[in-house]
Design a protein around this motif. Structure first.
Motif, PDB file in Angstrom:
ATOM      1  N   ALA A 231      27.748  -7.862   5.501  1.00  0.00           N
ATOM      2  CA  ALA A 231      28.996  -8.300   6.128  1.00  0.00           C
ATOM      3  C   ALA A 231      29.905  -7.081   6.256  1.00  0.00           C
ATOM      4  N   ASP A 232      31.055  -7.266   6.870  1.00  0.00           N
ATOM      5  CA  ASP A 232      31.945  -6.123   7.110  1.00  0.00           C
ATOM      6  C   ASP A 232      32.517  -5.556   5.826  1.00  0.00           C
ATOM      7  N   THR A 233      32.621  -6.378   4.788  1.00  0.00           N
ATOM      8  CA  THR A 233      33.110  -5.906   3.489  1.00  0.00           C
ATOM      9  C   THR A 233      32.199  -6.413   2.386  1.00  0.00           C
ATOM     10  N   TRP A 281      21.115 -12.207 -10.051  1.00  0.00           N
ATOM     11  CA  TRP A 281      20.553 -12.402  -8.709  1.00  0.00           C
ATOM     12  C   TRP A 281      21.148 -11.381  -7.743  1.00  0.00           C
ATOM     13  N   PHE A 282      22.467 -11.183  -7.791  1.00  0.00           N
ATOM     14  CA  PHE A 282      23.107 -10.205  -6.913  1.00  0.00           C
ATOM     15  C   PHE A 282      22.541  -8.806  -7.153  1.00  0.00           C
ATOM     16  N   ALA A 283      22.317  -8.464  -8.407  1.00  0.00           N
ATOM     17  CA  ALA A 283      21.816  -7.125  -8.739  1.00  0.00           C
ATOM     18  C   ALA A 283      20.396  -6.901  -8.230  1.00  0.00           C
ATOM     19  N   GLN A 284      19.621  -7.984  -8.103  1.00  0.00           N
ATOM     20  CA  GLN A 284      18.224  -7.858  -7.688  1.00  0.00           C
ATOM     21  C   GLN A 284      18.041  -7.912  -6.178  1.00  0.00           C
ATOM     22  N   ASN A 285      19.086  -8.276  -5.445  1.00  0.00           N
ATOM     23  CA  ASN A 285      18.981  -8.409  -4.002  1.00  0.00           C
ATOM     24  C   ASN A 285      19.960  -7.470  -3.305  1.00  0.00           C
ATOM     25  N   VAL A 286      19.829  -7.352  -2.008  1.00  0.00           N
ATOM     26  CA  VAL A 286      20.613  -6.385  -1.241  1.00  0.00           C
ATOM     27  C   VAL A 286      21.761  -7.114  -0.561  1.00  0.00           C
ATOM     28  N   VAL A 287      22.953  -6.936  -1.100  1.00  0.00           N
ATOM     29  CA  VAL A 287      24.143  -7.624  -0.612  1.00  0.00           C
ATOM     30  C   VAL A 287      25.291  -6.621  -0.552  1.00  0.00           C
ATOM     31  N   GLY A 288      26.009  -6.581   0.586  1.00  0.00           N
ATOM     32  CA  GLY A 288      27.152  -5.681   0.639  1.00  0.00           C
ATOM     33  C   GLY A 288      27.583  -5.346   2.039  1.00  0.00           C
ATOM     34  N   ASP A 289      28.503  -4.390   2.141  1.00  0.00           N
ATOM     35  CA  ASP A 289      28.933  -3.898   3.447  1.00  0.00           C
ATOM     36  C   ASP A 289      27.881  -2.918   3.972  1.00  0.00           C
ATOM     37  N   PRO A 290      27.980  -2.482   5.235  1.00  0.00           N
ATOM     38  CA  PRO A 290      26.925  -1.624   5.785  1.00  0.00           C
ATOM     39  C   PRO A 290      26.621  -0.379   4.965  1.00  0.00           C
ATOM     40  N   ALA A 291      27.643   0.295   4.459  1.00  0.00           N
ATOM     41  CA  ALA A 291      27.400   1.519   3.687  1.00  0.00           C
ATOM     42  C   ALA A 291      26.648   1.214   2.402  1.00  0.00           C
ATOM     43  N   SER A 292      27.050   0.145   1.722  1.00  0.00           N
ATOM     44  CA  SER A 292      26.379  -0.231   0.479  1.00  0.00           C
ATOM     45  C   SER A 292      24.944  -0.655   0.734  1.00  0.00           C
ATOM     46  N   VAL A 293      24.740  -1.443   1.778  1.00  0.00           N
ATOM     47  CA  VAL A 293      23.383  -1.909   2.101  1.00  0.00           C
ATOM     48  C   VAL A 293      22.499  -0.746   2.497  1.00  0.00           C
ATOM     49  N   ARG A 294      23.048   0.200   3.254  1.00  0.00           N
ATOM     50  CA  ARG A 294      22.256   1.378   3.623  1.00  0.00           C
ATOM     51  C   ARG A 294      21.762   2.101   2.372  1.00  0.00           C
ATOM     52  N   LYS A 295      22.656   2.293   1.408  1.00  0.00           N
ATOM     53  CA  LYS A 295      22.286   2.990   0.170  1.00  0.00           C
ATOM     54  C   LYS A 295      21.216   2.213  -0.592  1.00  0.00           C
ATOM     55  N   GLN A 296      21.409   0.907  -0.712  1.00  0.00           N
ATOM     56  CA  GLN A 296      20.447   0.081  -1.447  1.00  0.00           C
ATOM     57  C   GLN A 296      19.079   0.087  -0.768  1.00  0.00           C
ATOM     58  N   LEU A 297      19.070  -0.010   0.558  1.00  0.00           N
ATOM     59  CA  LEU A 297      17.798  -0.034   1.271  1.00  0.00           C
ATOM     60  C   LEU A 297      17.134   1.331   1.278  1.00  0.00           C
ATOM     61  N   ASP A 298      17.915   2.395   1.340  1.00  0.00           N
ATOM     62  CA  ASP A 298      17.334   3.736   1.237  1.00  0.00           C
ATOM     63  C   ASP A 298      16.550   3.868  -0.061  1.00  0.00           C
ATOM     64  N   GLU A 299      17.136   3.397  -1.146  1.00  0.00           N
ATOM     65  CA  GLU A 299      16.473   3.491  -2.448  1.00  0.00           C
ATOM     66  C   GLU A 299      15.227   2.606  -2.494  1.00  0.00           C
ATOM     67  N   LEU A 300      15.342   1.396  -1.956  1.00  0.00           N
ATOM     68  CA  LEU A 300      14.207   0.465  -1.975  1.00  0.00           C
ATOM     69  C   LEU A 300      13.048   0.986  -1.131  1.00  0.00           C
ATOM     70  N   LEU A 301      13.347   1.466   0.055  1.00  0.00           N
ATOM     71  CA  LEU A 301      12.278   1.915   0.947  1.00  0.00           C
ATOM     72  C   LEU A 301      11.661   3.228   0.482  1.00  0.00           C
ATOM     73  N   GLU A 302      12.463   4.070  -0.143  1.00  0.00           N
ATOM     74  CA  GLU A 302      11.908   5.308  -0.703  1.00  0.00           C
ATOM     75  C   GLU A 302      10.952   4.989  -1.847  1.00  0.00           C
ATOM     76  N   ALA A 303      11.320   4.017  -2.673  1.00  0.00           N
ATOM     77  CA  ALA A 303      10.483   3.655  -3.819  1.00  0.00           C
ATOM     78  C   ALA A 303       9.195   2.962  -3.385  1.00  0.00           C
ATOM     79  N   THR A 304       9.286   2.080  -2.387  1.00  0.00           N
ATOM     80  CA  THR A 304       8.122   1.279  -1.992  1.00  0.00           C
ATOM     81  C   THR A 304       7.265   1.941  -0.917  1.00  0.00           C
ATOM     82  N   ARG A 305       7.835   2.868  -0.177  1.00  0.00           N
ATOM     83  CA  ARG A 305       7.152   3.489   0.972  1.00  0.00           C
ATOM     84  C   ARG A 305       6.622   2.411   1.935  1.00  0.00           C
ATOM     85  N   ALA A 306       7.407   1.368   2.105  1.00  0.00           N
ATOM     86  CA  ALA A 306       6.995   0.255   2.974  1.00  0.00           C
ATOM     87  C   ALA A 306       6.898   0.701   4.425  1.00  0.00           C
ATOM     88  N   ASP A 307       5.945   0.110   5.130  1.00  0.00           N
ATOM     89  CA  ASP A 307       5.763   0.401   6.553  1.00  0.00           C
ATOM     90  C   ASP A 307       6.621  -0.499   7.432  1.00  0.00           C
TER      91      ASP A 307
END
Length: 333
Positions: A231-233, A281-307
Motif C-alpha cells: 500500500a502507499d504507507t 504472521w506479519f513478520a513472516q510475510n511481506v507487508v508494507g509500503d513500496p520501499a519496505s516491500v522492495r527491501k523485503q523481496l530483495d532479501e527473499l529473492l536473493e536467499a531463494t534464487r527463485a526463477d
C-alpha cells in the motif's frame, strides 16, 4: 529487485457479508487487471469446505478467467491430485488446453486442502499421506500421452480430449517431499513459502540438487508463492493485511468463517496471545509500503534464487487488492 516474472495466486476470497458470485467477479476483474500490468500467470488453489475461500473447483474458475483474458497463463496452484481420479483431471485440463492452447498450467499437489472428514467425502483413502502421488502422476501422464504399456489395465483406453492436449505440469510443495518428486522427474517446482517459510530454503536446495533434465525442463525452474501486500504507507498496508492475519488465526483454531472485512478485523477483541500471533504472521510475510516491500523481496529473492514470484494478496477490499498488485508491478520495474 530481481526482475523475475510475477504471477498471481488467487483463492477467490469470500468476505463477510458478500457471496461467492461476487468473489468470482472480483477474480475476473483482477485477472484482467494483472494481465494489463504484464503478470505472467493467474492460478487458483483448491480448497474445500472453507467459507472464506471460493476456489473449490479450480478448473471451472480457470475456464472463466481464461475466457476473459487473452495472454495471461491460467492454471491451478494447485489441483490436489489424490482428491481426484487422474482420468478426471486429464479430461478437465485436456479440455482447457484444447480451448485455450498454450495458456493453461496444471499445478499438482498432494495435500487434501481441507479437513479429514471432507477429504474422506472427496474419496481419499488416507488423507494423511501422499505416497500414492507418483503412481497417480504416472497415470495422469498416461492419459495425456496414450502410452500405457501393453500389460497396463488402461492400455488402449483413449482419454478424450486429454490425448494430445497436455498442458505444462508443475509439482507443488510445502516440504521436501514435493521437492524430491519434482527434482527427480525434471518438473518445474512451486513452493508454498506463504505458509511454510522454515522449509523454503531446504526444499529448494534439495530440488536443485536432485534435478534430472527431462523433456519438460533442461534445468531447474523454481517458483515461490508468497503473501505480499503493498500500500502507499506501511500503516495502510498493515490495515489491509489485518483481516488476512485474523483469517489465518481462525483457521489455526479450527474456526471456519467468511473472510473478515477490514472493519471486522479492526473491531475484533484481540487477546494478547492473538496479537502476538498476528505480529508473528506479519513478520513472516511481506507487508508494507513500496520501499519496505522492495527491501523485503530483495532479501527473499536473493536467499531463494527463485526463477519466478507468485503473489497472494487476499485482502478483502477488491480495489485495494488491485492497487497492491499495481504497486508491486511498479516497484518491480
Amino acid at each position: 529487485m530481481n526482475r523475475i516474472p510475477l504471477s498471481v495466486l488467487d483463492l477467490a476470497p469470500v468476505k463477510h457479508g458478500s457471496s461467492a458470485s461476487a468473489a468470482f467477479a472480483e477474480s475476473v476483474a483482477l485477472a484482467r487487471h494483472v494481465e494489463a500490468l504484464g503478470y505472467r500467470r493467474h492460478w487458483f488453489a483448491e480448497h474445500h469446505a472453507m467459507p472464506n475461500i471460493g476456489s473449490a473447483a479450480p478448473a471451472v474458475l480457470i475456464a472463466r478467467v481464461a475466457a476473459a483474458t487473452s495472454t495471461l497463463r491460467v492454471g491451478s496452484g494447485g489441483v490436489m491430485l489424490p482428491n481426484h481420479a487422474p482420468l478426471t483431471i486429464a479430461e478437465q485440463f485436456g479440455t482447457l488446453e484444447a480451448m485455450f492452447p498454450g495458456r493453461i498450467d496444471l499445478g499438482i499437489g498432494r495435500a487434501p486442502g481441507t479437513d479429514p472428514l471432507t477429504a474422506s467425502a472427496l474419496g481419499r483413502d488416507d488423507p494423511t499421506t501422499g505416497d500414492g502421488l507418483p503412481a497417480m502422476l504416472d497415470e495422469l501422464y498416461g492419459f495425456f500421452r496414450g502410452d500405457f504399456g501393453a500389460d497396463h489395465a488402461y492400455h488402449g483406453l483413449r482419454a478424450v480430449p486429454a490425448l494430445g492436449n497436455e498442458p505444462p505440469i508443475w509439482l507443488l510443495g510445502s516440504s521436501n517431499y514435493g521437492a524430491k518428486v519434482a527434482g527427480r522427474r525434471g518438473l518445474p517446482f512451486a513452493f508454498a513459502h506463504l505458509f511454510s517459510q522454515a522449509n523454503t530454503l531446504p526444499a529448494l536446495k534439495l530440488y536443485r540438487e536432485l534435478f534430472q533434465p527431462s523433456a519438460a525442463l533442461s534445468q531447474p525452474y523454481a517458483m515461490i508463492a508468497a503473501t505480499v501486500i503493498v500500500a502507499d504507507t506501511d500503516a495502510e498496508a498493515r490495515r489491509l493485511a489485518l483481516p488476512t492475519a485474523l483469517a489465518f488465526l481462525r483457521v489455526r483454531h479450527g474456526k471456519r468463517e467468511a473472510y473478515p472485512t477490514i472493519e471486522e478485523a479492526e473491531a475484533h477483541p484481540w487477546t494478547e496471545e492473538e496479537r502476538a500471533a498476528a505480529e508473528k504472521w506479519f513478520a513472516q510475510n511481506v507487508v508494507g509500503d513500496p520501499a519496505s516491500v522492495r527491501k523485503q523481496l530483495d532479501e527473499l529473492l536473493e536467499a531463494t534464487r527463485a526463477d519466478e514470484l507468485m503473489v497472494l494478496c487476499a485482502v478483502p477490499d477488491a480495489e485495494a487488492r488491485q492497487r497492491s498488485y499495481t504497486l508491486l508491478r511498479e516497484l518491480h520495474g
